[in-house]
Design a protein around this motif. Structure first.
Motif, PDB file in Angstrom:
ATOM      1  N   GLY A  84      -4.334  70.198 -27.736  1.00  0.00           N
ATOM      2  CA  GLY A  84      -5.594  69.990 -27.044  1.00  0.00           C
ATOM      3  C   GLY A  84      -5.688  70.711 -25.721  1.00  0.00           C
ATOM      4  N   VAL A  85      -6.891  70.715 -25.162  1.00  0.00           N
ATOM      5  CA  VAL A  85      -7.135  71.414 -23.900  1.00  0.00           C
ATOM      6  C   VAL A  85      -6.351  70.803 -22.750  1.00  0.00           C
ATOM      7  N   ALA A  86      -5.823  69.605 -22.942  1.00  0.00           N
ATOM      8  CA  ALA A  86      -5.019  68.968 -21.893  1.00  0.00           C
ATOM      9  C   ALA A  86      -3.528  68.987 -22.227  1.00  0.00           C
ATOM     10  N   ASN A  87      -3.141  69.683 -23.300  1.00  0.00           N
ATOM     11  CA  ASN A  87      -1.727  69.836 -23.683  1.00  0.00           C
ATOM     12  C   ASN A  87      -0.968  68.516 -23.701  1.00  0.00           C
ATOM     13  N   MET A  88      -1.371  67.611 -24.566  1.00  0.00           N
ATOM     14  CA  MET A  88      -0.716  66.306 -24.630  1.00  0.00           C
ATOM     15  C   MET A  88       0.314  66.288 -25.761  1.00  0.00           C
ATOM     16  N   HIS A  89       1.505  65.824 -25.429  1.00  0.00           N
ATOM     17  CA  HIS A  89       2.575  65.682 -26.419  1.00  0.00           C
ATOM     18  C   HIS A  89       2.354  64.427 -27.250  1.00  0.00           C
ATOM     19  N   ARG A  90       2.940  64.430 -28.429  1.00  0.00           N
ATOM     20  CA  ARG A  90       2.744  63.343 -29.372  1.00  0.00           C
ATOM     21  C   ARG A  90       3.175  61.978 -28.809  1.00  0.00           C
ATOM     22  N   ALA A  91       4.348  61.893 -28.195  1.00  0.00           N
ATOM     23  CA  ALA A  91       4.828  60.597 -27.684  1.00  0.00           C
ATOM     24  C   ALA A  91       3.876  60.044 -26.624  1.00  0.00           C
ATOM     25  N   THR A  92       3.397  60.905 -25.769  1.00  0.00           N
ATOM     26  CA  THR A  92       2.439  60.471 -24.741  1.00  0.00           C
ATOM     27  C   THR A  92       1.156  59.985 -25.396  1.00  0.00           C
ATOM     28  N   PHE A  93       0.650  60.765 -26.348  1.00  0.00           N
ATOM     29  CA  PHE A  93      -0.574  60.370 -27.030  1.00  0.00           C
ATOM     30  C   PHE A  93      -0.405  59.022 -27.727  1.00  0.00           C
ATOM     31  N   GLU A  94       0.726  58.821 -28.395  1.00  0.00           N
ATOM     32  CA  GLU A  94       0.924  57.554 -29.114  1.00  0.00           C
ATOM     33  C   GLU A  94       0.900  56.362 -28.155  1.00  0.00           C
ATOM     34  N   ARG A  95       1.462  56.525 -26.946  1.00  0.00           N
ATOM     35  CA  ARG A  95       1.386  55.435 -25.953  1.00  0.00           C
ATOM     36  C   ARG A  95      -0.070  55.183 -25.551  1.00  0.00           C
ATOM     37  N   VAL A  96      -0.814  56.252 -25.307  1.00  0.00           N
ATOM     38  CA  VAL A  96      -2.227  56.113 -24.930  1.00  0.00           C
ATOM     39  C   VAL A  96      -3.009  55.475 -26.081  1.00  0.00           C
ATOM     40  N   ARG A  97      -2.755  55.927 -27.284  1.00  0.00           N
ATOM     41  CA  ARG A  97      -3.459  55.393 -28.461  1.00  0.00           C
ATOM     42  C   ARG A  97      -3.225  53.892 -28.602  1.00  0.00           C
ATOM     43  N   ARG A  98      -1.971  53.460 -28.494  1.00  0.00           N
ATOM     44  CA  ARG A  98      -1.662  52.032 -28.616  1.00  0.00           C
ATOM     45  C   ARG A  98      -2.259  51.222 -27.464  1.00  0.00           C
ATOM     46  N   THR A  99      -2.130  51.730 -26.248  1.00  0.00           N
ATOM     47  CA  THR A  99      -2.612  51.009 -25.070  1.00  0.00           C
ATOM     48  C   THR A  99      -4.122  50.814 -25.111  1.00  0.00           C
ATOM     49  N   HIS A 100      -4.848  51.840 -25.558  1.00  0.00           N
ATOM     50  CA  HIS A 100      -6.309  51.805 -25.487  1.00  0.00           C
ATOM     51  C   HIS A 100      -6.974  51.607 -26.848  1.00  0.00           C
ATOM     52  N   GLY A 101      -6.197  51.375 -27.888  1.00  0.00           N
ATOM     53  CA  GLY A 101      -6.765  51.094 -29.202  1.00  0.00           C
ATOM     54  C   GLY A 101      -7.553  52.248 -29.787  1.00  0.00           C
TER      55      GLY A 101
END
Length: 189
Positions: A84-101
């Motif tokens: 993505g345009v913000a260069n997000m790694h998978r582990a970081t994204f998974e934490r964000v996904r879980r935290t924010h549903g």
């Protein structure tokens, strides 16, 4: 149990209108984070973070082409590449996904720049929550959050206590400071 699920659903991210956000161009050098200024402002407001912080992070992360096809090719070569345009790694994204549903997947970041910006803003919000209110004066709060975006939450907290950043984090901070005025101009337009 019902009370807990109701509270959790209230914390979950609300669906965001991402209509009209275009895909970054295929041509190298044709990507400009300023093209996403309106969405940066909207996502930052929804996440309660500074639009200038989000836009400056986007400028810092603009060092590679962000077209979905090129990101797919890059992933073929480097499977754990950031998306993505913000260069997000998978582990970081998974934490964000879980935290924010979030219902989207990590791979969706490469195809949807608006979603990538939204996820980045949410991640910066999470970092802000974990950053101590008091920190060394050498860095602004936004600089520490940007360092956290780049080097991780634990390192961000260490920098806030006065631990000096390593060469990669120092380079990221130099670029962050250099892009700050360009990001402000993009938001002012």
């Amino acid at each position: 149990m019902a009370e807990r699920s109701t509270a959790a659903s209230k914390q979950r991210s609300q669906p965001v209108d991402r209509g009209g956000v275009r895909t970054p161009p295929l041509r190298p050098g044709g990507y400009d984070p300023a093209d996403y200024a309106a969405y940066v402002v909207r996502s930052a407001e929804e996440a309660a973070v500074s639009p200038l912080l989000v836009m400056t992070v986007l400028h810092n992360e603009a060092y590679k082409p962000h077209h979905p096809l090129l990101e797919r090719l890059w992933q073929w070569w480097k499977p754990e590449a950031a998306f993505g345009v913000a260069n997000m790694h998978r582990a970081t994204f998974e934490r964000v996904r879980r935290t924010h549903g979030l219902s989207e997947r990590w791979q969706d970041l490469r195809d949807d720049p608006a979603f990538a910006i939204h996820a980045a803003a949410l991640h910066l919000k999470d970092l802000d929550r974990s950053l101590p209110k008091r920190h060394v004066r050498r860095y602004t709060r936004d600089e520490l959050l940007a360092l956290g975006y780049n080097a991780g939450e634990r390192n961000m907290r260490a920098f806030a206590r006065g631990v000096p950043p390593g060469p990669l984090a120092r380079s990221y901070l130099r670029r962050f400071r250099a892009y700050r005025s360009r990001a402000a101009e993009a938001l002012a337009d």
